[in-house]
Design an enzyme around this catalytic site. Structure first.
Site, mmCIF file in Angstrom:
data_model
loop_
_atom_site.group_PDB
_atom_site.id
_atom_site.type_symbol
_atom_site.label_atom_id
_atom_site.label_comp_id
_atom_site.label_asym_id
_atom_site.label_seq_id
_atom_site.Cartn_x
_atom_site.Cartn_y
_atom_site.Cartn_z
ATOM 1 N N TYR A 94 7.407 2.678 5.517
ATOM 2 C CA TYR A 94 8.345 1.927 4.662
ATOM 3 C C TYR A 94 9.710 2.610 4.631
ATOM 4 C CZ TYR A 94 9.804 -0.769 0.493
ATOM 5 O OH TYR A 94 10.456 -1.593 -0.399
ATOM 6 N N LYS A 106 13.105 0.900 5.978
ATOM 7 C CA LYS A 106 14.230 0.612 5.076
ATOM 8 C C LYS A 106 15.487 1.401 5.489
ATOM 9 C CE LYS A 106 12.347 -2.537 2.456
ATOM 10 N NZ LYS A 106 12.837 -3.927 2.473
HETATM 11 N N1 LIG Z 1 9.620 -4.083 -6.108
HETATM 12 C C1 LIG Z 1 10.334 -2.982 -5.933
HETATM 13 O O1 LIG Z 1 10.303 -2.076 -6.758
HETATM 14 C C2 LIG Z 1 11.245 -2.851 -4.737
HETATM 15 C C3 LIG Z 1 12.099 -1.746 -4.682
HETATM 16 C C4 LIG Z 1 12.978 -1.610 -3.628
HETATM 17 C C5 LIG Z 1 13.023 -2.579 -2.637
HETATM 18 N N2 LIG Z 1 12.178 -3.644 -2.690
HETATM 19 C C6 LIG Z 1 12.309 -4.646 -1.635
HETATM 20 O O2 LIG Z 1 12.682 -5.879 -2.232
HETATM 21 C C7 LIG Z 1 12.163 -6.969 -1.473
HETATM 22 C C8 LIG Z 1 11.318 -7.866 -2.359
HETATM 23 O O3 LIG Z 1 10.284 -7.078 -2.933
HETATM 24 P P1 LIG Z 1 9.305 -7.664 -4.039
HETATM 25 O O4 LIG Z 1 8.891 -6.509 -4.853
HETATM 26 O O5 LIG Z 1 9.897 -8.849 -4.670
HETATM 27 O O6 LIG Z 1 8.070 -8.081 -3.093
HETATM 28 P P2 LIG Z 1 6.824 -9.048 -3.395
HETATM 29 O O7 LIG Z 1 5.654 -8.451 -2.670
HETATM 30 O O8 LIG Z 1 6.698 -9.329 -4.836
HETATM 31 O O9 LIG Z 1 7.251 -10.382 -2.620
HETATM 32 C C9 LIG Z 1 7.421 -10.349 -1.223
HETATM 33 C C10 LIG Z 1 7.455 -11.778 -0.705
HETATM 34 O O10 LIG Z 1 7.620 -11.712 0.721
HETATM 35 C C11 LIG Z 1 6.681 -12.600 1.323
HETATM 36 N N3 LIG Z 1 6.369 -12.102 2.662
HETATM 37 C C12 LIG Z 1 5.763 -10.941 2.988
HETATM 38 N N4 LIG Z 1 5.654 -10.835 4.321
HETATM 39 C C13 LIG Z 1 6.215 -11.946 4.853
HETATM 40 C C14 LIG Z 1 6.412 -12.422 6.182
HETATM 41 N N5 LIG Z 1 5.974 -11.738 7.236
HETATM 42 N N6 LIG Z 1 7.052 -13.600 6.359
HETATM 43 C C15 LIG Z 1 7.472 -14.318 5.299
HETATM 44 N N7 LIG Z 1 7.317 -13.938 4.014
HETATM 45 C C16 LIG Z 1 6.672 -12.761 3.803
HETATM 46 C C17 LIG Z 1 5.474 -12.601 0.392
HETATM 47 O O11 LIG Z 1 4.672 -13.766 0.577
HETATM 48 C C18 LIG Z 1 6.165 -12.561 -0.974
HETATM 49 O O12 LIG Z 1 6.481 -13.863 -1.435
HETATM 50 C C19 LIG Z 1 11.394 -6.323 -0.312
HETATM 51 O O13 LIG Z 1 12.266 -6.221 0.796
HETATM 52 C C20 LIG Z 1 11.054 -4.952 -0.850
HETATM 53 O O14 LIG Z 1 10.816 -4.022 0.189
HETATM 54 C C21 LIG Z 1 11.285 -3.805 -3.705
#
Ligand SMILES: NC(=O)c1ccc[n+]([C@@H]2O[C@H](COP(=O)([O-])OP(=O)(O)OC[C@H]3O[C@@H](n4cnc5c(N)ncnc54)[C@H](O)[C@@H]3O)[C@@H](O)[C@H]2O)c1
Length: 256
Positions: free
Chosen positions: A159, A163
């Site tokens: 990851y 990123k």
């Molecule tokens: N939640 C956190 O604390 C956090 C922190 C930093 C960065 N992020 C980043 O923010 C973004 C959103 O994170 P989140 O926490 O909302 O994630 P989440 O897991 O709640 O939602 C992710 C979404 O992406 C979809 N998805 C996954 N793989 C896919 C694919 N191959 N094709 C199409 N859709 C796909 C899933 O179905 C889901 O709807 C991501 O890029 C994550 O890495 C999250």
């Protein structure tokens, strides 16, 4: 209160069926964009579309696996066929971080995560850029990176690598496409209360009270809506002189 800063714009948001992608989509629809919800979770994605429409917004769903080039190309075509053009894209879809130390990392999960979180973002940019360049009136692309794109985290080697890569590809695309007024930026969220974070907390047996102060100067997790506001600003013309950079929406985590 949301201003209609995306009135007349068409936006694709990947990974928009839940979490931050969903919150971003709802905010963009409130800001009067026509939104394309792109996700491989068809059931939840369609629910988001129906709820946006019930609130008077314009939204459509397209099923996509962002690691599949043909499907990503079809996603962009769907947006253009449905709403006539593409102005904004938020490349947000990602897999849950890995969970093993570097000495034991899972090679299969490395490959899966890289194909979604890094190659997926690059594929999305590839076809979004082609469409925006063909239109000839600029555009705004926002790649969702992470604090893990700037700081190492234990047990997340794939990851963290992906990123960091998202930060790099954002800068390359900004450099190449600035002359055509296509801006490419990134938002790097900290610990945000989404299904992804809840899953990770459960996995490592952690809770918000103990864990949030280690990750946030505000001693709390962020809400998906707070990240969506940063993305909205980058998507809108209010950020017209901003490209090739990252908004660190992380409550100061990367400032110390
Ligand atoms: N939640 C956190 O604390 C956090 C922190 C930093 C960065 N992020 C980043 O923010 C973004 C959103 O994170 P989140 O926490 O909302 O994630 P989440 O897991 O709640 O939602 C992710 C979404 O992406 C979809 N998805 C996954 N793989 C896919 C694919 N191959 N094709 C199409 N859709 C796909 C899933 O179905 C889901 O709807 C991501 O890029 C994550 O890495 C999250």
């Amino acid at each position: 209160m949301t201003f209609p800063v995306l009135e007349g714009k068409v936006a694709i948001i990947t990974g928009a069926a839940m979490g931050m992608g969903e919150a971003t989509t709802r905010l963009f629809a409130d800001a009067k964009a026509k939104v394309v919800i792109a996700d491989f979770n068809e059931e939840k994605g369609k629910e988001v579309v129906e709820s946006i429409k019930a609130n008077g917004g314009e939204a459509a769903f397209v099923k996509v696996d962002v690691s599949n080039s043909e499907q990503v190309q079809a996603m962009v075509k769907f947006a253009v066929d449905t709403y006539g053009k593409l102005d904004v894209a938020v490349n947000n879809a990602a897999l849950t971080p890995d969970d093993k130390p570097a000495a034991e990392f899972d090679e299969d999960y490395w490959d899966r995560l890289m194909s979604v979180d890094l190659k997926g973002a690059a594929l999305c940019m590839k076809y979004e850029l082609q469409q925006m360049k063909a239109q000839g009136h600029g555009g705004s692309i926002i790649n969702i990176s992470s604090v893990s794109g700037y700081r190492p985290q234990p047990n997340n080697i794939a990851y963290v690598a992906a990123k960091h890569g998202v930060v790099g590809i954002t800068k390359v695309a900004a450099l190449e496409n600035g002359p055509e007024n296509i801006r490419v930026n990134s938002v790097a969220p900290g610990a945000i209360d989404t299904p992804m974070l809840r899953g990770a907390l459960e996995q490592f047996g952690l809770n918000e009270e103990e864990y949030a102060p280690q990750l946030s100067l505000l001693n709390r997790f962020g809400q998906a809506e707070e990240i969506a506001q940063a993305t909205l600003w980058l998507a809108s013309d209010a950020s017209s002189y901003v490209t090739g950079t990252t908004i660190h929406a992380d409550a100061g985590y990367t400032s110390r």
